[in-house]
Design an enzyme around this catalytic site. Sequence first.
Site, mmCIF file in Angstrom:
data_model
loop_
_atom_site.group_PDB
_atom_site.id
_atom_site.type_symbol
_atom_site.label_atom_id
_atom_site.label_comp_id
_atom_site.label_asym_id
_atom_site.label_seq_id
_atom_site.Cartn_x
_atom_site.Cartn_y
_atom_site.Cartn_z
ATOM 1 C CE1 TYR A 22 -3.910 -1.939 0.202
ATOM 2 C CE2 TYR A 22 -2.679 -3.297 2.247
ATOM 3 C CZ TYR A 22 -3.317 -3.490 1.085
ATOM 4 O OH TYR A 22 -4.732 -4.319 1.356
ATOM 5 C CG HIS A 98 -9.264 -1.204 -5.265
ATOM 6 N ND1 HIS A 98 -9.996 -1.459 -3.785
ATOM 7 C CD2 HIS A 98 -10.746 -1.393 -6.275
ATOM 8 C CE1 HIS A 98 -11.360 -1.988 -3.631
ATOM 9 N NE2 HIS A 98 -11.572 -1.777 -5.708
#
Length: 140
Positions: A22, A98
Site C-alpha cells: 500500500y 484501489h
Amino acid sequence: MKILVINGVNLDMLGTREPEIYGGRTLDDINSDLSVIAKNMGADIDFVQSNIEGEIVEFIHSGRLYDGIILNAGAYTHYSIAIRDAISSIKTPCVEVHLSNVHKREEFRHTSVISAVCTGVIAGFGEDSYKLALYALLKK
C-alpha cells in the site's frame, strides 16, 4: 464542482499497514495531495473515513449532495451488498479506487460487488489511483 472522497476499512492504517503493498504514505498525505489538485482545478473536496460499514453507507447517502464520489471501500468491496445498494440509491457518479492491483492478489480480491454500480474502477496505481479518479470526475 464538489467531490467526496470516502475511505473504508483499514485505510486509516496507511503508512504502517503492509507498506510493500500500500505504500509508505498516510491517508492524510494522500488527502493533502488531492486537496491541492482539487483547488488548482477549481473544485471543493471533502474527505471521510470509517471502518464501520453502516457509516460508509451514510457517507454514500450524503454523496447525493456532491458532483462525484471517489470510494475506496477496502475489504468491503468484495462482499458489502449494503454499500452496493447505497451507491445504487443515489445518482451521483462514483468511482471505485484501489491502491493495489487487486487482480494480482488473493483470489477473493478479484471480485468486487460494487464495480457494476460504479461509474468506473481504477486500481493498481498506488495513490495515483485517487488522482486519476479525481481527474476523471472533474472532466465530466
